[in-house]
Design a protein around this motif. Structure first.
Motif: not given
Length: 302
Positions: A216-217, A239-240, A262-265, A267-268
């Motif tokens: 995070x951040x 949560x990233x 980018x491959x992202x879920x 909740x990130x």
């Protein structure tokens, strides 16, 4: 007595003398053979004498022979020793593999590095003679991954940004396709001090960076990503939160329907500030029915 009688007596006496001489010779030969056997075996009439040419003794393998100053090991004992050595080597490699590849991204924590006797790579003086940064992929990856949570110890890891020296291309071997796994908060990776550098390129296969649940951040600044074949930036965990600033992507590819950049879920979170992630600059996705076509730069999973 007649002459014929004398001749017969002489012949009989000659035969007796010849027979006695033969018996004496045979007894002498047999006696010599017995003495030789006694000397070679260390017993009999030799008074327990043992030959000096060969010394029988035992070692820890149970039955080695020392002949003329050299140790000769039985074949069976040598084979057992080699088997034990191979088992020890196999167990050592298994231990190293377990310690290093605990995560599918292949990161190594500070505790694991200490156990193996390694230290965190430190930045070196760049070619400008002022900036301190990294010039090779392996050192940068090891240094960043040493900060991974939950094993992070801020006393062991510097809080300053991870700087890549200007005009540096970071590559890896064709078998080395593991990304940098970031799993700690407030990590900054930038080109030059404060992101003011130029020409920082990551050019390698596989994926470039992977983000864990503690990421995070995160700020990635001023880097060009090129050559990925399994998506440049991947988010396998929830949560990233990552921000890309002044970055660009060129000639990256993906597998299946995932994005090349980018491959992202769902909740990130990912932010792009002044970045070029055009899908037209990536490798066209192959389609067997309609020919080559451009795929999406970004894919979002549930």
């Amino acid at each position: 007595m007649s002459k014929g009688q004398y001749s017969s007596a002489d012949e009989s006496s000659s035969r007796r003398r010849s027979k006695g001489h033969s018996s004496s010779a045979e007894e002498g030969s047999s006696s010599r053979r017995r003495r030789r056997r006694n000397r070679s075996s260390g017993g009999g009439g030799g008074g327990g004498h043992t030959s000096n040419t060969e010394d029988e003794s035992l070692d820890l393998f149970g039955g080695s022979r020392r002949s003329r100053g050299r140790w000769l090991f039985p074949d069976e004992a040598l084979q057992n020793a080699l088997i034990i050595l191979n088992l020890v080597l196999a167990a050592s490699w298994l231990l190293l593999y377990t310690l290093i590849f605990l995560d599918r991204s292949g990161y190594i924590s500070l505790q694991q590095m200490k156990f193996l006797g390694y230290s965190v790579p430190r930045p070196k003086l760049c070619s400008d003679g002022i900036t301190h940064g990294y010039t090779d992929w392996s050192s940068l990856r090891t240094a960043v991954q040493a900060t991974s949570m939950p094993n992070r110890n801020d006393d062991d890891v510097s809080s300053v940004p991870f700087v890549i020296c200007s005009h540096t291309t970071l590559t890896g071997g064709w078998r080395d396709t593991a990304p940098i796994f970031i799993n700690a908060p407030d990590i900054v990776i930038e080109c030059g001090q404060g992101g003011t550098g130029k020409g920082c390129i990551v050019d390698r296969g596989g994926s470039h960076m992977s983000f864990g649940p503690y990421a995070r951040g995160i700020v990635i600044r001023g880097i060009t990503f090129r050559g990925a074949r399994t998506t440049s930036q991947v988010f396998y965990y929830d949560d990233a939160e990552v921000t890309f600033e002044d970055c660009s992507w060129e000639a990256n590819g993906s597998i299946g329907r995932t994005g090349a950049v980018v491959d992202i879920n769902s909740v990130s979170t990912v932010y792009f500030n002044r970045c070029d992630a055009s899908e037209a600059k990536q490798i066209p996705r192959q389609n067997t029915k309609f020919g080559g076509s451009f795929g999406s730069s970004i894919s979002i999973r549930k």
